[in-house]
Design a protein around this motif. Structure first.
Motif, PDB file in Angstrom:
ATOM      1  N   VAL A  40       0.861  -1.184   0.000  1.00  0.00           N
ATOM      2  CA  VAL A  40       0.000   0.000   0.000  1.00  0.00           C
ATOM      3  C   VAL A  40       0.899   1.236   0.000  1.00  0.00           C
ATOM      4  O   VAL A  40       1.736   1.398   0.888  1.00  0.00           O
ATOM      5  N   ALA A  41       0.717   2.105  -0.979  1.00  0.00           N
ATOM      6  CA  ALA A  41       1.480   3.355  -1.053  1.00  0.00           C
ATOM      7  C   ALA A  41       0.526   4.515  -0.777  1.00  0.00           C
ATOM      8  O   ALA A  41      -0.476   4.684  -1.488  1.00  0.00           O
ATOM      9  N   ASP A  42       0.834   5.304   0.250  1.00  0.00           N
ATOM     10  CA  ASP A  42      -0.032   6.419   0.630  1.00  0.00           C
ATOM     11  C   ASP A  42       0.401   7.708  -0.057  1.00  0.00           C
ATOM     12  O   ASP A  42       1.525   7.833  -0.558  1.00  0.00           O
ATOM     13  N   ASN A  43      -0.515   8.681  -0.095  1.00  0.00           N
ATOM     14  CA  ASN A  43      -0.239  10.039  -0.612  1.00  0.00           C
ATOM     15  C   ASN A  43       0.138  10.035  -2.093  1.00  0.00           C
ATOM     16  O   ASN A  43       1.074  10.729  -2.505  1.00  0.00           O
ATOM     17  N   VAL A  44      -0.599   9.280  -2.917  1.00  0.00           N
ATOM     18  CA  VAL A  44      -0.232   9.203  -4.327  1.00  0.00           C
ATOM     19  C   VAL A  44      -1.041  10.147  -5.214  1.00  0.00           C
ATOM     20  O   VAL A  44      -0.752  10.260  -6.406  1.00  0.00           O
ATOM     21  N   THR A  45      -2.037  10.840  -4.656  1.00  0.00           N
ATOM     22  CA  THR A  45      -2.814  11.764  -5.485  1.00  0.00           C
ATOM     23  C   THR A  45      -2.894  13.172  -4.920  1.00  0.00           C
ATOM     24  O   THR A  45      -3.361  14.083  -5.607  1.00  0.00           O
ATOM     25  N   ALA A  46      -2.468  13.370  -3.679  1.00  0.00           N
ATOM     26  CA  ALA A  46      -2.596  14.684  -3.053  1.00  0.00           C
ATOM     27  C   ALA A  46      -1.459  14.878  -2.058  1.00  0.00           C
ATOM     28  O   ALA A  46      -0.483  14.130  -2.059  1.00  0.00           O
ATOM     29  N   GLY A  47      -1.607  15.902  -1.205  1.00  0.00           N
ATOM     30  CA  GLY A  47      -0.531  16.204  -0.265  1.00  0.00           C
ATOM     31  C   GLY A  47       0.591  16.910  -0.984  1.00  0.00           C
ATOM     32  O   GLY A  47       0.360  17.896  -1.708  1.00  0.00           O
ATOM     33  N   PRO A  48       1.829  16.409  -0.864  1.00  0.00           N
ATOM     34  CA  PRO A  48       2.949  17.069  -1.542  1.00  0.00           C
ATOM     35  C   PRO A  48       3.015  16.776  -3.033  1.00  0.00           C
ATOM     36  O   PRO A  48       3.861  17.317  -3.738  1.00  0.00           O
ATOM     37  N   VAL A  49       2.100  15.937  -3.542  1.00  0.00           N
ATOM     38  CA  VAL A  49       2.123  15.560  -4.958  1.00  0.00           C
ATOM     39  C   VAL A  49       1.419  16.618  -5.809  1.00  0.00           C
ATOM     40  O   VAL A  49       0.361  17.130  -5.446  1.00  0.00           O
ATOM     41  N   ASP A  50       2.018  16.951  -6.955  1.00  0.00           N
ATOM     42  CA  ASP A  50       1.373  17.801  -7.948  1.00  0.00           C
ATOM     43  C   ASP A  50       0.539  16.882  -8.828  1.00  0.00           C
ATOM     44  O   ASP A  50       1.039  16.261  -9.766  1.00  0.00           O
ATOM     45  N   ALA A  51      -0.757  16.766  -8.518  1.00  0.00           N
ATOM     46  CA  ALA A  51      -1.610  15.764  -9.159  1.00  0.00           C
ATOM     47  C   ALA A  51      -1.733  15.992 -10.665  1.00  0.00           C
ATOM     48  O   ALA A  51      -1.763  15.033 -11.444  1.00  0.00           O
ATOM     49  N   GLU A  52      -1.804  17.249 -11.088  1.00  0.00           N
ATOM     50  CA  GLU A  52      -1.954  17.533 -12.518  1.00  0.00           C
ATOM     51  C   GLU A  52      -0.722  17.071 -13.288  1.00  0.00           C
ATOM     52  O   GLU A  52      -0.826  16.404 -14.332  1.00  0.00           O
ATOM     53  N   THR A  53       0.458  17.396 -12.773  1.00  0.00           N
ATOM     54  CA  THR A  53       1.684  16.978 -13.433  1.00  0.00           C
ATOM     55  C   THR A  53       1.833  15.464 -13.388  1.00  0.00           C
ATOM     56  O   THR A  53       2.271  14.835 -14.356  1.00  0.00           O
ATOM     57  N   LEU A  54       1.445  14.864 -12.285  1.00  0.00           N
ATOM     58  CA  LEU A  54       1.513  13.417 -12.148  1.00  0.00           C
ATOM     59  C   LEU A  54       0.688  12.736 -13.233  1.00  0.00           C
ATOM     60  O   LEU A  54       1.133  11.768 -13.867  1.00  0.00           O
TER      61      LEU A  54
END
Length: 223
Positions: free
Chosen positions: A151-165
């Motif tokens: 399980v990998a947490d924080n893959v769509t929000a938080g410190p992640v730039d979701a649009e660039t991802l």
């Protein structure tokens, strides 16, 4: 996330027990992020579905996520890892002797700690630096039995730039890990993109991304 979906996920999330309520109060007071009850419910469910007896966490903080795993287990062991000795001491205070589970507390780098365990692990949680998710998977992949889950947490929000991802993962070019062109993104976003690209291209893993919390990628080893 759509507000209606957010409200629905919150409404069906499991409730805290008294111990977890105290843990959450601590997290709020100190501004320490937790996976929250939405993701906690996922962790508890996965522990129960896999009949987990051996869980390893890359990044444990003060033990909140471990408490959710424990609620889905009937005995067994959870290995917690944490750089911050004060947070690890709090995890001991909150968890030691609770839930009928053997909690093992590892101070320092989880990447080093995992080498001291042979496995096999039933469930592994990645909740440390996003830039290190892919290397962590490489360390632990062969310690997962068929049916084991990462399980990998924080893959769509938080410190992640979701649009660039999304742009990085939608491309039809070569895998991210072999690209020559630079990406003008923070290392967490690039790290998460590399991790998701890795698990989706691995024929031994089946992966879905769930919208709980800040997004969790759940991968099960099938081969």
């Amino acid at each position: 996330m759509d507000e209606q979906l957010r409200r629905l996920l919150g409404a069906v999330a499991p409730t805290h027990d008294d111990r977890q309520s105290r843990m959450l109060d601590h997290g709020v007071a100190e501004g320490f992020p937790t996976v929250g009850p939405q993701v906690g419910g996922v962790l508890r469910l996965l522990a129960r579905l896999t009949d987990a007896t051996d869980v390893f966490e890359f990044g444990s903080g003060f033990g909140y996520s471990a408490s959710w795993f424990a609620r889905g287990m009937d005995g067994g062991r959870i290995v917690l890892t944490e750089y911050d000795d004060e947070e690890l001491a709090l995890a001991r205070e909150f968890l030691d002797g609770a839930y009928g589970v053997d909690f093992v507390f590892e101070s320092g780098d989880a990447m080093a700690a995992v080498g001291r365990y042979d496995g096999p692990f039933d469930v592994v949680l990645l909740d440390h630096e996003g830039a290190r998710y892919a290397p962590a998977l490489a360390r632990v992949r062969e310690k997962l039995e068929p049916g084991g889950v990462v399980v990998a947490d924080n893959v769509t929000a938080g410190p992640v730039d979701a649009e660039t991802l999304s742009v990085m993962l939608d491309t039809e070019e070569d895998p991210l890990v072999t690209r020559d062109e630079p990406w003008d993104v923070d290392t967490t976003t690039e790290g998460i993109a590399s991790y998701l690209d890795l698990v989706r291209s691995d024929p031994a893993l089946e992966t879905v991304v769930l919208p709980a919390g800040e997004g969790v990628a759940v991968s099960v080893r099938v081969g």
